[in-house]
Enzyme design. Structure first.
Site, mmCIF file in Angstrom:
data_model
loop_
_atom_site.group_PDB
_atom_site.id
_atom_site.type_symbol
_atom_site.label_atom_id
_atom_site.label_comp_id
_atom_site.label_asym_id
_atom_site.label_seq_id
_atom_site.Cartn_x
_atom_site.Cartn_y
_atom_site.Cartn_z
ATOM 1 C CD GLN A 166 123.396 -11.661 -48.795
ATOM 2 O OE1 GLN A 166 122.482 -11.486 -49.302
ATOM 3 N NE2 GLN A 166 123.331 -12.733 -47.727
ATOM 4 C CB CYS A 190 124.602 -14.354 -38.725
ATOM 5 S SG CYS A 190 123.928 -16.128 -38.549
ATOM 6 C CE LYS A 199 124.261 -16.170 -47.874
ATOM 7 N NZ LYS A 199 122.933 -16.333 -47.063
ATOM 8 C CG HIS A 225 127.122 -13.477 -42.015
ATOM 9 N ND1 HIS A 225 127.655 -14.487 -41.304
ATOM 10 C CD2 HIS A 225 125.837 -13.480 -42.232
ATOM 11 C CE1 HIS A 225 126.758 -15.405 -41.106
ATOM 12 N NE2 HIS A 225 125.537 -15.069 -41.760
ATOM 13 C CG ASP A 237 130.955 -12.318 -46.900
ATOM 14 O OD1 ASP A 237 130.438 -12.826 -47.693
ATOM 15 O OD2 ASP A 237 130.308 -12.083 -45.511
#
Length: 444
Positions: free
Chosen positions: A241, A402, A264, A161, A238
Site C-alpha cells: 500500500q 484480509c 496496486k 494483512h 510489506d
C-alpha cells in the site's frame, strides 16, 4: 539557497526521481530533511482521461471507483504495452538468440531496472515475482524456515494483512517459534513503546506493513527498522500500500526485505517484487525449483544461479512485467510527490464530507494517513451498504479486508472501505457522499 540546490541538482541529475534520491542521501548524512516539492502544473483531468475504465457506467450511473487499495486502475500506456508485447514481441525470456526472444528479455529485465530505480535499490537484489504474497512466502520458507528454532520469536503487528500473518504462522508451526503481536493506540497507530518492548533477544524477525490497507496508517518504518537493527533483528516491510502512493527510498528505510505488488501500482496483476539485502539472497536456498534458476543440472546435483535469478524458476509473466515497467514510467513521470499531494488533498475533502454524514464511524485517524478510509454507519451492515452503493455506480470494498485480527480489535465483523487514488476527483467525492446519504436513508 534552496533554489540554488535545485539548480545544481538539475544540472547533474535529469529526473525528479534521481533528484529525490540525491536529497534523501543528503538527508541521511546531515539529518536535514530535504525533499522535491510537488509540481502545481499537473492537469489531473488529463491524467484521469488516461484511464479508460473510469469512463464507463455501472447500473446506468457513472462509475465512481473508490477501491484502489484493492487494485489500481490501469492507464492506456500500461494496456498498450501489454497489448504490444503479445502482438509484436511474444517470446520466452533468456532462452533464445532470435530477435523476439531478445526483445522479450529486454522488456522483462527493463522492468527490473525501472522498478529498482523506483525503489532506490540495486537491480541485482530485486527478485521479480507475482506480488507481495509470494514475496513474503519466499522469505518465510527460504530465509526463516532454515533459521528459526524452538523458542525463537517473530513479531507482527495488529494491522497486518493476512499475507503477512499466515506464512509466519505456518513457519512457526514447523519450527517451534512463537509469534508476538504489537498493538495499536486509539488512533490506529502502532504503540511504539510497546513494540520496542517486544523486541527481546529471542526475536529473530519483525514483519510489518508500511501502510495499513484498512486504516491508512503510515508506519514510521525507518525508525522502527533502526531500532530493530540495534537489537540484531531482521526486518521485512510489506510495501503493497506504500508503493502506489509514497515516494520510496528503500535503501534509506534500512530494512532487510521489502515487498511490493504491481497491480496496486497501476500495473498488471500477477506482478511484483521482493528486494532483499545481497547477503540474504546469497545465503537463502531456492524456494521453487525448475528452469532458469540454475547454472548446471546433473543427476548427481544442481548448481543454482546467483540471486535473484535462483528464485525465478519457470516462465514469468513477461507481458505483465513489460506492463509494470510502463506503470513505473507513468508514476515516475507524474512524480510520487505530486501523487501524494493530490491524494492528501482528496483525503482532506473526503474526511470533511464524511463528517457531515449522521451515524458514521471512521476506523483509524492517524496523522498523515494515506487516502484509505474504513467506516460503518450505525444500524447498517457493511455488505448492505456496499451492495446498495454499487447500484449508485460506486465501487467500494466491504468485508474484513484480509485483516481479521484488526476487525477483532475493533469488535466488528467487517467495515466498508473507500480508498482513493490520484485519478479520482473532488466531484466524485461529492457524488459519493450524496449516494451514501441516499443509501443510509434506505437502510434506516
Amino acid at each position: 539557497m534552496a533554489d540554488r540546490r535545485w539548480e545544481i541538482a538539475k544540472s547533474c541529475f535529469p529526473s525528479r526521481l534521481a533528484i529525490s534520491q540525491l536529497l534523501s542521501a543528503i538527508s541521511s548524512l546531515t539529518g536535514i530533511t530535504m525533499t522535491v516539492a510537488p509540481s502545481p502544473a499537473i492537469d489531473w483531468a488529463a491524467v484521469r482521461a488516461d484511464f479508460p475504465v473510469l469512463t464507463r457506467e455501472v447500473h446506468g450511473k457513472p462509475l465512481i471507483y473508490f477501491d484502489s487499495a484493492n487494485t489500481g486502475q490501469k492507464p492506456d500506456a500500461v494496456i498498450a504495452t501489454v497489448d504490444d508485447f503479445y502482438r509484436r514481441h511474444n517470446a520466452n525470456v533468456s532462452r533464445a538468440v532470435h530477435t523476439l526472444g531478445t526483445e522479450a528479455t529486454e522488456a522483462y529485465e527493463g522492468a527490473r531496472t525501472k522498478l529498482a530505480r523506483f525503489l532506490n535499490v540495486r537491480s541485482d537484489e530485486l527478485v521479480l515475482c507475482s506480488g507481495t504474497t509470494f514475496a513474503i512466502n519466499l522469505v518465510a520458507y527460504s530465509w526463516a524456515l532454515p533459521r528459526l528454532q524452538p523458542g525463537d520469536a517473530i513479531v507482527l503487528t495488529r494491522m497486518e494483512h493476512h499475507a503477512n500473518i499466515v506464512p509466519w504462522q505456518l513457519v512457526a508451526q514447523r519450527t517451534g517459534a512463537v509469534i508476538k503481536v504489537a498493538e495499536l493506540d486509539e488512533l490506529g497507530r502502532l504503540d511504539l513503546d510497546r513494540l520496542y518492548a517486544l523486541l527481546t533477544p529471542e526475536v529473530k524477525l519483525l514483519a510489518l506493513t508500511h501502510v495499513s490497507n484498512v486504516l491508512g496508517t503510515v508506519n514510521p518504518v525507518r525508525e522502527i527498522c533502526r531500532e530493530a537493527r540495534k537489537r540484531g533483528i531482521a526486518t521485512l516491510i510489506d510495501g503493497s500500500q506504500a508503493a502506489p502512493h509514497l515516494a520510496l527510498d528503500v535503501a534509506a528505510i534500512g530494512c532487510d526485505f521489502y515487498a511490493v505488488t504491481g497491480h496496486k501500482m497501476s500495473g498488471p496483476t500477477g506482478t511484483g517484487a521482493l528486494w532483499a539485502r545481497r547477503e540474504h539472497l546469497e545465503a537463502m536456498p531456492p524456494f521453487i525449483g525448475g528452469g532458469e534458476m540454475i547454472k548446471e543440472v546433473r543427476f548427481e546435483g544442481t548448481v543454482f544461479a546467483d540471486g535473484p535469478r535462483r528464485f525465478e524458476a519457470g516462465t514469468p509473466n513477461i507481458a505483465g512485467f513489460a506492463g509494470l515497467g510502463a506503470a513505473v514510467d507513468y508514476l515516475s513521470a507524474l512524480g510520487m510527490a505530486n501523487i501524494e499531494a493530490r491524494e492528501q488533498a482528496l483525503l482532506q475533502r473526503f474526511n470533511a464530507a464524511l463528517g457531515e454524514v449522521p451515524g458514521l464511524r471512521i476506523f483509524g485517524a492517524a496523522p498523515g494517513k494515506a487516502a484509505v478510509v474504513s467506516f460503518l454507519i450505525e444500524g447498517a451492515h457493511a455488505h448492505d451498504l456496499a451492495t446498495l452503493l454499487d447500484l449508485e455506480g460506486v465501487a467500494i470494498r466491504s468485508g474484513h479486508h484480509c485483516a481479521h485480527p484488526l476487525m477483532q480489535h475493533f469488535g466488528v465483523p467487517a467495515t466498508c472501505r473507500a480508498s482513493l487514488a490520484y485519478y479520482n476527483t473532488f466531484e466524485e467525492i461529492d457524488a459519493f457522499v450524496a449516494a451514501l446519504n441516499k443509501v443510509r436513508k434506505l437502510l434506516a
